[in-house]
Scaffold this active site. Structure first.
Site, PDB file in Angstrom:
ATOM      1  N   HIS A 213    -107.725  37.508  30.465  1.00 21.34           N
ATOM      2  CA  HIS A 213    -108.398  37.893  31.712  1.00 21.34           C
ATOM      3  C   HIS A 213    -108.850  36.666  32.497  1.00 21.34           C
ATOM      4  O   HIS A 213    -108.914  36.709  33.725  1.00 21.34           O
ATOM      5  CB  HIS A 213    -109.597  38.791  31.402  1.00 21.34           C
ATOM      6  CG  HIS A 213    -109.206  40.218  31.188  1.00 21.34           C
ATOM      7  ND1 HIS A 213    -109.597  41.243  32.019  1.00 21.34           N
ATOM      8  CD2 HIS A 213    -108.427  40.792  30.245  1.00 21.34           C
ATOM      9  CE1 HIS A 213    -109.083  42.377  31.594  1.00 21.34           C
ATOM     10  NE2 HIS A 213    -108.375  42.142  30.514  1.00 21.34           N
ATOM     11  N   SER A 217    -102.428  37.253  33.456  1.00 21.36           N
ATOM     12  CA  SER A 217    -101.255  37.613  32.675  1.00 21.36           C
ATOM     13  C   SER A 217    -100.010  36.910  33.189  1.00 21.36           C
ATOM     14  O   SER A 217     -99.879  36.635  34.389  1.00 21.36           O
ATOM     15  CB  SER A 217    -101.050  39.135  32.728  1.00 21.36           C
ATOM     16  OG  SER A 217     -99.874  39.507  32.047  1.00 21.36           O
ATOM     17  N   LYS A 241     -98.460  53.248  31.233  1.00 21.69           N
ATOM     18  CA  LYS A 241     -97.423  52.630  30.405  1.00 21.69           C
ATOM     19  C   LYS A 241     -97.921  52.407  28.983  1.00 21.69           C
ATOM     20  O   LYS A 241     -97.203  52.647  28.003  1.00 21.69           O
ATOM     21  CB  LYS A 241     -96.996  51.288  31.006  1.00 21.69           C
ATOM     22  CG  LYS A 241     -95.925  51.372  32.072  1.00 21.69           C
ATOM     23  CD  LYS A 241     -95.463  49.976  32.445  1.00 21.69           C
ATOM     24  CE  LYS A 241     -94.315  50.032  33.435  1.00 21.69           C
ATOM     25  NZ  LYS A 241     -93.821  48.670  33.775  1.00 21.69           N
ATOM     26  N   ASP A 242     -99.149  51.908  28.864  1.00 18.82           N
ATOM     27  CA  ASP A 242     -99.711  51.643  27.547  1.00 18.82           C
ATOM     28  C   ASP A 242     -99.830  52.920  26.729  1.00 18.82           C
ATOM     29  O   ASP A 242     -99.480  52.949  25.537  1.00 18.82           O
ATOM     30  CB  ASP A 242    -101.085  50.978  27.679  1.00 18.82           C
ATOM     31  CG  ASP A 242    -100.992  49.528  28.122  1.00 18.82           C
ATOM     32  OD1 ASP A 242     -99.864  48.988  28.125  1.00 18.82           O
ATOM     33  OD2 ASP A 242    -102.033  48.936  28.455  1.00 18.82           O
ATOM     34  N   GLU A 285     -92.988  41.899   0.860  1.00 18.04           N
ATOM     35  CA  GLU A 285     -92.742  42.868   1.928  1.00 18.04           C
ATOM     36  C   GLU A 285     -91.731  42.290   2.916  1.00 18.04           C
ATOM     37  O   GLU A 285     -91.546  41.081   3.021  1.00 18.04           O
ATOM     38  CB  GLU A 285     -94.053  43.212   2.646  1.00 18.04           C
ATOM     39  CG  GLU A 285     -95.052  43.978   1.793  1.00 18.04           C
ATOM     40  CD  GLU A 285     -94.689  45.442   1.641  1.00 18.04           C
ATOM     41  OE1 GLU A 285     -93.593  45.841   2.088  1.00 18.04           O
ATOM     42  OE2 GLU A 285     -95.491  46.188   1.068  1.00 18.04           O
TER      43      GLU A 285
END
Length: 400
Positions: A213, A217, A241-242, A285
């Site tokens: 912020h 971005s 969108k999120d 893993e």
């Protein structure tokens, strides 16, 4: 005078509102974001949701877990078989670990694709790499806690790798294991480490978001996409969108957890740890397999440890290795060779993981060494040369 007092009172009210929770939410929702962000930028929201899910399920699991070598496995079994929704909590936590690491890898690769590490956002990149490193540490510590066969022998291999460090190796191994071999002291160390780093990750995520912020971005179009005329408010354009990405990932999450649990679990780890019986195939893993392959790529244990750890640590130096201006060539105008190099980086990472799964035996040894050379070659050779070529092609005023 009354007009000045009214204006001052209004200004003070606005300041108080900005510092209140409602003011923070309004500022957050109105945060200007480049309008051309694609779905890859929604992975940050997915990571936040999965992290919250992991912390909540981990806290509930911890209420029934006993960090003792003689009781750890049975406490996990009792939780799954007799605890209220214990099987569901365990499944959520196990599946969440794989989804979190997968989303984090894609998130980091997006940064490499669009050069999100370039100035003035180097602090965002560095905090993201620190998050990756911490996530890998807490994932390994969590992998040891169930104290199954893979948990025990994974801790044993990690302890021997730490013991290969010249000079201080035996001390590091003793600190890590709490003795000569994995046991109750190891479990207690991993239990504390798992929770400490998990909550530290939550704090670093908050810092990461704050830096985003503050710096703004990045954009798929480079600096041109960050102009004021191309900005949109975060809500409602990107919250939609999120939410869409979170719902799609939730469907995939439930599908894997309920129908394909074998993708994220190791059958051998459903057997209690047995120091007298070595499994026929010891492997970590899936998200550790590329680094596990590098660990075995050369005969020297210390050399393998350096190459394996260096594969992650080298990410901290990417902004220095590629110091070309951010508006030089974003992804949309990237040279063909740069796109090919990125595809080769992905291929080398995947092939290295396949070699690790096959224990770097036979022909896989050569394949692993080639993949490892390609991985390091991208960062140490290609990025500096591409940055030098890019700066040479730019006008003097842009380069300055």
């Amino acid at each position: 005078m009354s007009g000045e007092q009214s204006a001052q009172s209004s200004e003070n009210t606005e300041r108080k509102d900005a510092h209140s929770l409602s003011g923070f939410i309004r500022n957050y929702m109105s945060f200007p974001v480049p309008g051309d962000l694609n779905l890859l930028w929604t992975l940050g929201a997915v990571l936040l949701v999965v992290l919250a899910l992991m912390i909540a399920s981990g806290l509930l699991l911890a209420t029934s877990y006993t960090p003792d070598a003689s009781l750890a496995f049975s406490s996990v079994e009792a939780l799954e078989r007799r605890g209220a929704a214990g099987w569901l909590l365990r499944a959520i936590h196990t599946t969440g670990a794989s989804f979190f690491m997968a989303a984090l890898y894609i998130h980091m690769f997006r940064g490499l694709c669009y050069r999100s590490y370039a100035a003035p956002r180097r602090a965002i990149w560095h905090s993201g790499v620190a998050l990756l490193l911490m996530a890998m540490m807490t994932a390994f510590a969590g992998y040891v806690l169930p104290w199954g066969q893979m948990s025990y022998w994974g801790a044993d291999i990690a302890g021997k790798a730490a013991g290969a460090v010249p000079g201080v190796g035996p001390l590091l191994e003793s600190i890590f294991l709490g003795g000569d071999s994995p046991g109750s002291p190891t479990l207690r160390r991993m239990f504390v480490l798992h929770f400490t780093i998990a909550f530290s990750i939550a704090g670093l995520v908050a810092l990461h978001i704050a830096i985003v912020h503050f710096k703004g971005s990045s954009s798929p179009s480079g600096s041109k996409g960050q102009g004021r005329e191309r900005m949109l408010s975060f809500h409602p354009y990107f919250t939609v969108k999120d939410v869409l990405s979170i719902l799609v990932c939730a469907l995939a999450f439930v599908a894997v957890m309920c129908f394909w649990p074998g993708l994220v679990t190791e059958p051998e780890n459903y057997r209690p740890a047995n120091p007298l019986h070595t499994p026929a195939s010891i492997e970590p893993e899936w998200y550790f397999l590329p680094f596990y392959g590098m660990l075995q790529a050369i005969p020297s244990k210390f050399g393998g440890l350096v190459l394996s750890a260096g594969a992650v640590l080298i990410l901290f130096f990417v902004p220095s290795l590629d110091d070309a201006p951010v508006d030089g060539r974003p992804w949309g105008r990237m040279h063909v060779q740069s796109r090919i190099a990125l595809c080769m980086l992905i291929a080398c990472f995947v092939v290295s993981g396949l070699a690790g799964k096959h224990h770097v035996q036979g022909d896989w040894l050569l394949v692993e060494r080639i993949a490892m050379a390609g991985y390091y070659g991208y960062f140490l050779i290609f990025l500096p040369l591409a940055a030098r070529s890019q700066k040479a092609d730019l006008p003097d005023e842009v380069e300055d």
